[in-house]
Scaffold this motif. Structure first.
Motif, short mmCIF file in Angstrom:
data_model
loop_
_atom_site.label_atom_id
_atom_site.label_comp_id
_atom_site.label_asym_id
_atom_site.label_seq_id
_atom_site.Cartn_x
_atom_site.Cartn_y
_atom_site.Cartn_z
N ASP A 48 0.95 -1.63 0.28
CA ASP A 48 -0.05 0.05 -0.39
C ASP A 48 0.62 1.14 0.14
N MET A 49 0.74 2.00 -1.22
CA MET A 49 1.44 3.21 -0.56
C MET A 49 0.63 4.62 -1.36
N PRO A 50 0.09 4.66 -0.36
CA PRO A 50 -1.10 5.81 -0.99
C PRO A 50 -0.61 7.42 -0.57
N GLY A 51 -1.16 8.28 -1.63
CA GLY A 51 -0.39 9.61 -1.87
C GLY A 51 0.90 9.29 -3.07
N PHE A 52 1.45 8.08 -3.09
CA PHE A 52 2.25 8.47 -4.25
C PHE A 52 2.38 8.20 -5.45
N THR A 53 3.03 8.57 -6.36
CA THR A 53 2.71 8.20 -7.71
C THR A 53 3.88 7.59 -8.60
N LYS A 54 3.58 6.08 -9.72
CA LYS A 54 4.75 5.93 -9.94
C LYS A 54 5.64 6.17 -10.60
N ASP A 55 6.08 7.97 -10.93
CA ASP A 55 6.90 8.41 -10.94
C ASP A 55 7.88 8.48 -9.81
N ASP A 56 7.24 7.90 -8.73
CA ASP A 56 7.93 8.79 -7.10
C ASP A 56 8.47 7.19 -6.60
N ILE A 57 8.43 6.42 -7.30
CA ILE A 57 8.81 5.61 -6.91
C ILE A 57 9.83 4.71 -6.87
N ASN A 58 10.80 3.84 -6.70
CA ASN A 58 12.29 3.31 -7.33
C ASN A 58 11.93 1.92 -6.77
N ILE A 59 12.27 0.54 -7.79
CA ILE A 59 12.41 -0.56 -6.99
C ILE A 59 14.09 -1.26 -7.70
N GLU A 60 14.79 -1.62 -6.97
CA GLU A 60 16.19 -2.58 -7.04
C GLU A 60 15.92 -3.86 -6.76
N PHE A 61 16.49 -4.47 -7.38
CA PHE A 61 17.37 -5.51 -7.17
C PHE A 61 18.84 -5.89 -7.06
N LYS A 80 21.76 -8.47 -5.33
CA LYS A 80 22.41 -9.97 -4.74
C LYS A 80 20.88 -10.41 -3.89
N GLY A 81 20.41 -10.65 -4.11
CA GLY A 81 19.25 -11.14 -3.56
C GLY A 81 18.35 -10.26 -2.61
N THR A 82 17.81 -9.08 -2.35
CA THR A 82 17.59 -8.27 -1.97
C THR A 82 16.55 -6.98 -3.09
N LEU A 83 15.10 -7.41 -2.69
CA LEU A 83 14.63 -5.98 -3.30
C LEU A 83 14.43 -4.91 -2.12
N THR A 84 14.42 -4.25 -3.16
CA THR A 84 14.39 -2.25 -2.36
C THR A 84 13.41 -1.61 -3.10
N ILE A 85 12.21 -1.24 -2.00
CA ILE A 85 11.57 -0.17 -2.81
C ILE A 85 11.95 0.56 -1.88
N SER A 86 11.76 1.92 -2.47
CA SER A 86 11.69 2.79 -2.20
C SER A 86 11.13 3.94 -2.87
N ALA A 87 10.00 5.19 -1.58
CA ALA A 87 9.73 6.34 -2.94
C ALA A 87 10.06 7.30 -2.16
N GLU A 88 9.72 8.79 -2.58
CA GLU A 88 10.47 9.96 -2.56
C GLU A 88 9.33 10.56 -2.84
N LYS A 89 8.53 11.55 -1.75
CA LYS A 89 7.26 12.62 -1.86
C LYS A 89 8.39 13.69 -2.05
N LYS A 90 8.08 14.88 -2.57
CA LYS A 90 9.03 16.09 -2.51
C LYS A 90 8.01 17.60 -1.69
N ASP A 91 8.17 17.68 -0.86
CA ASP A 91 6.95 19.09 -1.22
C ASP A 91 7.14 20.24 -1.75
N GLU A 92 5.84 21.15 -2.25
CA GLU A 92 6.41 21.59 -3.38
C GLU A 92 5.30 22.35 -3.64
N LYS A 93 5.60 23.77 -2.58
CA LYS A 93 5.21 25.07 -2.18
C LYS A 93 5.32 26.09 -2.85
N GLU A 94 4.36 26.07 -3.24
CA GLU A 94 4.30 27.64 -4.27
C GLU A 94 4.63 28.88 -3.35
N GLU A 95 5.28 29.38 -3.91
CA GLU A 95 5.99 30.65 -3.19
C GLU A 95 5.10 31.37 -3.31
#
Length: 132
Positions: A44-57, A59-74
């Motif tokens: 479950d990854m609510p609030g993320f988009t496909k572009d926010d997600i990174n998947i790496e494999f 040496k036998g380990t699958l790592t899933i990471s996601a980053e959401k940046k604060d995009e405030k308007e000035e």
């Protein structure tokens, strides 16, 4: 919830318990199961988009990471009393062992990431050693 009284901010007692029991970071809750000689992960990854997600494999380990940046308007003139949006990075790692890494598939739909990782055929990787 927080409230404004005059120009002072107050916090009700229930808010103290909410902040104690709940983390600000989103949880990547995960189900893992085996079916048809595959490892299947559903996160479950609510609030993320496909572009926010990174998947790496690696040496036998699958790592899933996601980053959401604060995009405030000035020019945003809002004075927030409370913000409950998450901005930051989350990551989970799963050891899957020897799998067919070239055939890992991923799909992201409606806030759920599904990853299918085919296990290697055990008969191919086994080697019988003769004793002299």
């Amino acid at each position: 919830a927080q409230c404004l009284v005059g120009s002072e901010m107050c916090i009700r007692d229930s808010d103290m318990f909410d902040s104690f029991l709940e983390s600000d970071a989103p949880k990547m809750k995960c189900d893992i199961y085996e079916a048809d000689n595959n490892y299947n992960l559903e996160l479950d990854m609510p609030g993320f988009t496909k572009d926010d997600i990174n998947i790496e494999f690696n040496k036998g380990t699958l790592t899933i990471s996601a980053e959401k940046k604060d995009e405030k308007e000035e020019k945003d003139d809002k004075k927030y009393i409370r913000r409950e949006r998450f901005y930051g990075k989350v990551s989970r790692s799963f050891y899957l062992g020897d799998i067919e890494e070239e055939n890992i598939k991923a799909e992201f739909k409606d806030g759920t990431l599904r990853v299918t990782a085919p296990k290697k055929d055990e008969n191919i990787s086994k080697k019988v050693i003769n004793i002299d």
